[in-house]
Design an enzyme around this catalytic site. Structure first.
Site, PDB file in Angstrom:
ATOM      1  N   LYS A 221       0.860  -1.182   0.000  1.00 25.94           N
ATOM      2  CA  LYS A 221       0.000   0.000   0.000  1.00 25.94           C
ATOM      3  C   LYS A 221       0.892   1.227   0.000  1.00 25.94           C
ATOM      4  CE  LYS A 221      -3.603   2.393   2.403  1.00 25.94           C
ATOM      5  NZ  LYS A 221      -4.689   2.304   3.348  1.00 25.94           N
ATOM      6  N   LYS A 275      -2.303  -1.404  -3.821  1.00 25.81           N
ATOM      7  CA  LYS A 275      -3.141  -0.211  -3.769  1.00 25.81           C
ATOM      8  C   LYS A 275      -2.278   1.025  -3.831  1.00 25.81           C
ATOM      9  CE  LYS A 275      -6.346   1.970  -0.690  1.00 25.81           C
ATOM     10  NZ  LYS A 275      -6.713   2.121   0.669  1.00 25.81           N
TER      11      LYS A 275
HETATM   12  C1  PBG Z   1      -6.883   3.799   5.155  1.00 26.98           C
HETATM   13  C2  PBG Z   1      -7.527   3.561   3.831  1.00 26.98           C
HETATM   14  C3  PBG Z   1      -7.418   4.419   2.756  1.00 26.98           C
HETATM   15  C4  PBG Z   1      -8.147   3.871   1.720  1.00 26.98           C
HETATM   16  C5  PBG Z   1      -8.686   2.670   2.183  1.00 26.98           C
HETATM   17  N1  PBG Z   1      -8.282   2.480   3.490  1.00 26.98           N
HETATM   18  C6  PBG Z   1      -6.773   5.747   2.652  1.00 26.98           C
HETATM   19  C7  PBG Z   1      -5.401   5.928   3.117  1.00 26.98           C
HETATM   20  O1  PBG Z   1      -4.654   4.979   3.294  1.00 26.98           O
HETATM   21  O2  PBG Z   1      -5.002   7.077   3.327  1.00 26.98           O
HETATM   22  C8  PBG Z   1      -8.237   4.507   0.379  1.00 26.98           C
HETATM   23  C9  PBG Z   1      -9.333   4.049  -0.480  1.00 26.98           C
HETATM   24  C10 PBG Z   1      -9.545   4.879  -1.677  1.00 26.98           C
HETATM   25  O3  PBG Z   1      -8.877   5.902  -1.931  1.00 26.98           O
HETATM   26  O4  PBG Z   1     -10.449   4.503  -2.417  1.00 26.98           O
HETATM   27  N2  PBG Z   1      -7.049   2.843   6.096  1.00 26.98           N
END
Ligand code: PBG
Length: 355
Positions: A221, A275
């Site tokens: 991520k 992601k």
């Molecule tokens: C954080 C989380 C995020 C998303 C899902 N879980 C944002 C981040 O890590 O700042 C992003 C999902 C998206 O942008 O569609 N736990």
């Protein structure tokens, strides 16, 4: 002799005198366009295909009843209250979408530095999971564990003296995962990037008798700007202090993603996530070819927003570009795709299949 056999026995091409050295007698033998000439051959030679079996519907949940609140930066997406979510989930299920992933949004009240409100068993997220379990027992229910919907600084972990504290965050996440599993969540997705959380969650869930609850690890991520609209969706806009670069990955890195996946698989992850999705297809591909584990791509809020915004400006064709982007995830090696557009995609696929 058939024409095809004659072709085989043709003398080798004379030394190239023109720049088209692949041509014999002035014509190309191999015409790549033959297979592209008709819809039916294109279908036969297609190497990758998205199906509704690949889709995980990402949905934003709010407290209340009968609520359907539009999210300005994610056109056509609304925050849904548990009852509305259930109705929409029935539609998704009817279209064949195997699972949904729920992300809860809250206003500022109740948020604190440790995200303690996540341990309130009466929250809509737990109620929504219970009712989905009851009403739609064959649809997979996935939920994140992470603290950002619940903290007043919008970080994914406990913030102390300007530092996100790894192990204290994991303690709270284990309790959060316990509540999710109690409510009937089938798959828990740690999206926090704390070190060691997969092993800790696996042990904790096993101890509580939840050895069949699956872990979908957000293994690779990245600290990405493409999550922008999600902050808006979670009502966290402007809340985040600093950035998430001390725990999420640097977009410049690939080898580091391999190490993250190796650790998470060894700690017991059942599936791993990459992601964001589309700018990281190389990461999906390398993980799939190196580890051969189930890989999930997350088409994040910013990717969805780009597709929609460009469509609204008249610059892109939404259904076409949506399906192309999903196909590209499959080509890169993803097994499944989390997307806010899962219902749109399922409708397109069902229509195309003529059922
Ligand atoms: C954080 C989380 C995020 C998303 C899902 N879980 C944002 C981040 O890590 O700042 C992003 C999902 C998206 O942008 O569609 N736990």
């Amino acid at each position: 002799m058939t024409a095809a056999l004659k072709n085989l026995f043709r003398p080798a091409a004379a030394p190239a005198t023109t720049k088209f050295s692949a041509q014999v007698g002035g014509f190309p033998r191999t015409r790549m366009r033959r297979n592209r000439a008709d819809e039916w051959t294109r279908r036969l030679v297609a190497e990758h295909r998205v199906s509704v079996d690949d889709l995980i519907w990402a949905v934003i949940l709010v407290e209340g009843q009968g609520v359907r609140e539009p999210i300005p930066s994610m056109p056509h997406i609304c925050r849904l209250s548990p009852d509305v979510l259930l109705e929409e989930a029935k539609q998704a299920h009817g279209l064949g979408v195997p699972a949904l992933a729920i992300f809860p949004a809250f206003g500022p009240e109740g948020k604190d530095a440790t995200g303690s409100m996540c341990l309130n068993p009466h929250l809509g997220i737990y109620r929504a999971i219970r009712s989905l379990r009851r009403e739609l027992p064959t649809m997979g229910v996935i939920a994140d564990v992470a603290l950002d919907p619940f903290t007043d600084h919008a970080h994914d972990g406990v913030l102390r003296d300007g530092v996100i504290v790894n192990d204290d965050t994991i303690d709270i996440m284990c309790k959060q995962a316990h509540l999710l599993a109690d409510a009937g969540c089938d798959m828990i997705a740690p999206s926090d990037m704390m070190d060691g959380r997969i092993g800790a969650l696996r042990d904790y869930l096993d101890d509580q008798g939840y050895e069949n609850v699956r872990l979908l690890s957000y293994a690779a991520k990245y600290a990405s700007g493409f999550y922008g609209p999600y902050r808006d969706a979670l009502k966290n806009k402007g809340l985040l202090k600093g950035d998430k670069k001390t725990y999420q990955m640097d977009p410049a890195n690939t080898d580091e993603a391999m190490r993250e996946v190796a650790l998470d698989v060894q700690e017991g992850a059942d599936l791993v996530m990459v992601k964001p999705g589309m700018p990281y297809l190389d990461i999906i591909h390398r993980i799939k070819t190196s580890f051969g584990v189930p890989v999930v791509a997350f088409q994040v809020s910013g990717e969805y927003a780009m597709l929609r915004a460009a469509t609204e400006a008249g610059w892109l064709d939404y259904p076409r570009c949506l399906m192309e982007s999903l196909t590209c995830f499959k080509r890169a090696g993803a097994d499944a795709i989390v997307t806010y557009a899962a219902i749109d995609a399922a409708r397109i696929l069902v229509k195309a299949s003529g059922i």
